[in-house]
Write a protein that holds these residues in place. Structure first.
Motif, PDB file in Angstrom:
ATOM      1  N   ILE A 196       0.575  -1.212  -0.260  1.00 55.56           N
ATOM      2  CA  ILE A 196      -0.112   0.177   0.346  1.00 55.56           C
ATOM      3  C   ILE A 196       0.942   1.477  -0.124  1.00 55.56           C
ATOM      4  CG2 ILE A 196      -0.398  -0.035   2.962  1.00 55.56           C
ATOM      5  CD1 ILE A 196      -3.608   1.414   1.824  1.00 55.56           C
ATOM      6  N   ALA A 197       0.167   2.239  -0.062  1.00 58.23           N
ATOM      7  CA  ALA A 197       1.423   3.734  -0.645  1.00 58.23           C
ATOM      8  C   ALA A 197       0.972   4.145   0.615  1.00 58.23           C
ATOM      9  CB  ALA A 197       0.461   4.697  -1.774  1.00 58.23           C
ATOM     10  N   GLU A 198       2.601   4.660   0.952  1.00 57.29           N
ATOM     11  CA  GLU A 198       1.845   5.431   2.368  1.00 57.29           C
ATOM     12  C   GLU A 198       0.998   6.427   2.626  1.00 57.29           C
ATOM     13  OE1 GLU A 198       5.669   6.019   5.554  1.00 57.29           O
ATOM     14  OE2 GLU A 198       5.585   7.270   3.897  1.00 57.29           O
ATOM     15  N   GLY A 199       0.830   6.928   1.651  1.00 57.38           N
ATOM     16  CA  GLY A 199       0.133   8.280   1.112  1.00 57.38           C
ATOM     17  C   GLY A 199      -1.493   7.511   1.335  1.00 57.38           C
ATOM     18  N   ALA A 200      -1.915   6.935   1.187  1.00 52.55           N
ATOM     19  CA  ALA A 200      -3.027   5.831   1.657  1.00 52.55           C
ATOM     20  C   ALA A 200      -3.958   6.082   2.983  1.00 52.55           C
ATOM     21  CB  ALA A 200      -3.360   5.355   1.004  1.00 52.55           C
ATOM     22  N   LEU A 201      -2.729   6.025   3.824  1.00 49.76           N
ATOM     23  CA  LEU A 201      -2.630   5.301   4.861  1.00 49.76           C
ATOM     24  C   LEU A 201      -3.144   6.980   5.879  1.00 49.76           C
ATOM     25  CD1 LEU A 201      -0.472   2.358   5.674  1.00 49.76           C
ATOM     26  CD2 LEU A 201      -2.954   2.500   4.995  1.00 49.76           C
ATOM     27  N   LYS A 202      -2.292   7.662   5.335  1.00 49.00           N
ATOM     28  CA  LYS A 202      -2.559   9.128   5.705  1.00 49.00           C
ATOM     29  C   LYS A 202      -3.669  10.265   5.012  1.00 49.00           C
ATOM     30  CE  LYS A 202       3.039   8.876   6.609  1.00 49.00           C
ATOM     31  NZ  LYS A 202       4.066   9.559   7.054  1.00 49.00           N
ATOM     32  N   GLU A 203      -4.696  10.172   4.095  1.00 45.77           N
ATOM     33  CA  GLU A 203      -5.368  10.607   3.229  1.00 45.77           C
ATOM     34  C   GLU A 203      -6.625  10.738   4.463  1.00 45.77           C
ATOM     35  OE1 GLU A 203      -7.750  11.013  -0.733  1.00 45.77           O
ATOM     36  OE2 GLU A 203      -5.786   9.631  -0.616  1.00 45.77           O
ATOM     37  N   PRO A 204      -6.867  11.559   4.453  1.00 45.57           N
ATOM     38  CA  PRO A 204      -8.356  12.014   5.361  1.00 45.57           C
ATOM     39  C   PRO A 204      -9.603  11.471   4.296  1.00 45.57           C
ATOM     40  CG  PRO A 204      -7.110  14.064   5.726  1.00 45.57           C
ATOM     41  CD  PRO A 204      -6.324  13.224   4.035  1.00 45.57           C
ATOM     42  N   SER A 205     -10.034  10.631   4.957  1.00 40.49           N
ATOM     43  CA  SER A 205     -11.662  10.423   5.012  1.00 40.49           C
ATOM     44  C   SER A 205     -12.390  11.515   4.001  1.00 40.49           C
ATOM     45  CB  SER A 205     -12.339   9.459   5.376  1.00 40.49           C
ATOM     46  OG  SER A 205     -13.364   8.933   5.005  1.00 40.49           O
TER      47      SER A 205
END
Length: 265
Positions: free
Chosen positions: A188-197
């Motif tokens: 998974i791209a690290e950014g996906a985990l940090k992106e706000p819903s």
């Protein structure tokens, strides 16, 4: 290149283009909703195999989406694009990070009968997976990750160290199967985990939760809190299950999906 060879290639390409995915064709003559499964990070669609087998044996149409795992907004758009081709009611199921994806993809869609969160995040607008994972103590995922891998589009991809995969992710899965899962894991791209819903479809769509008491990726306390916040119709805790109950306890997961499918919205 000969004309005959070119012609053979052209015919083959036309035949491939004419092949329409089963979920885009006319719906099967059944009163059952289509079950759409969205995997999470460090997994792939095969993680649903046991659940798929049980649901199909009972006559449910099933689609397992290959979640890109690139960005939350992009993954939600991709999932929504698949939903656009499914006729009739849908029960949308997400595992882990996939819970964030379905929470966004289902926004504004009248055809979604229920949401099922399998060891999954159910974020409110503005919340990220990373923030929710750290809201309660207990996750050991950070210590189990391998060195980040630079991604060609920028940022980094995250994997679980193969030698730590079973203990971290799938402790109640037999060693041979867990090893295959470790080798075949999707990053998974690290950014996906940090992106706000951007959305929280669970506020208007009936939601169901199932998770293991021994989950080391998402603290069980976090999932209990999210289920309570979502006013879940049911919240099933599988004793001693790991982060992948759809693999180790496929029957229990399939049963909850059936419950969600049978309930009226």
């Amino acid at each position: 290149m000969t004309y005959r060879f070119i012609r053979v290639i052209a015919i083959s390409l036309l035949a491939a283009a004419a092949t329409v995915p089963s979920f885009a064709k006319e719906p099967a003559k059944t009163d059952k909703p289509t079950i759409v499964l969205v995997h999470g990070a460090f997994a792939d669609s095969s993680s649903w195999n046991g659940v798929i087998a049980e649901l199909r044996d009972k006559g449910y149409p099933v689609v397992a989406i290959a979640n890109p795992l690139r960005s939350l907004s992009g993954d939600a758009r991709y999932t929504a694009s698949v939903l656009d081709h499914i006729q009739g009611p849908v029960v949308l199921v997400g595992h882990s990070y996939g819970g964030s994806v379905i929470s966004n993809a289902a926004v504004g869609r009248d055809g979604i009968k229920a949401l099922v969160f399998v060891s999954a995040f159910a974020p409110d607008a503005g919340e990220s997976v990373a923030a929710l994972a750290g809201r309660f103590p207990g996750s050991t995922l950070g210590d189990a990750l391998a060195a980040p891998v630079p991604a060609p589009e920028g940022g980094v991809d995250l994997y679980i160290d193969q030698d730590k995969f079973r203990a971290q992710f799938a402790a109640d899965v037999n060693a041979k199967a867990a090893r295959l899962m470790a080798v075949g894991q999707r990053p998974i791209a690290e950014g996906a985990l940090k992106e706000p819903s951007n959305g929280s479809a669970w506020k208007v769509i009936p939601s169901y939760f199932i998770y293991g008491s021994d989950d080391k990726n998402i603290p069980p306390a976090a999932m209990a809190w999210m289920a309570e916040r979502a006013h879940a119709k049911a919240a099933v805790v599988v004793a001693h299950a790991s982060h992948v109950p759809m693999v180790s306890h496929a029957h229990e997961v399939a049963t909850l999906i059936e419950t969600a499918s049978s309930a009226s919205r």
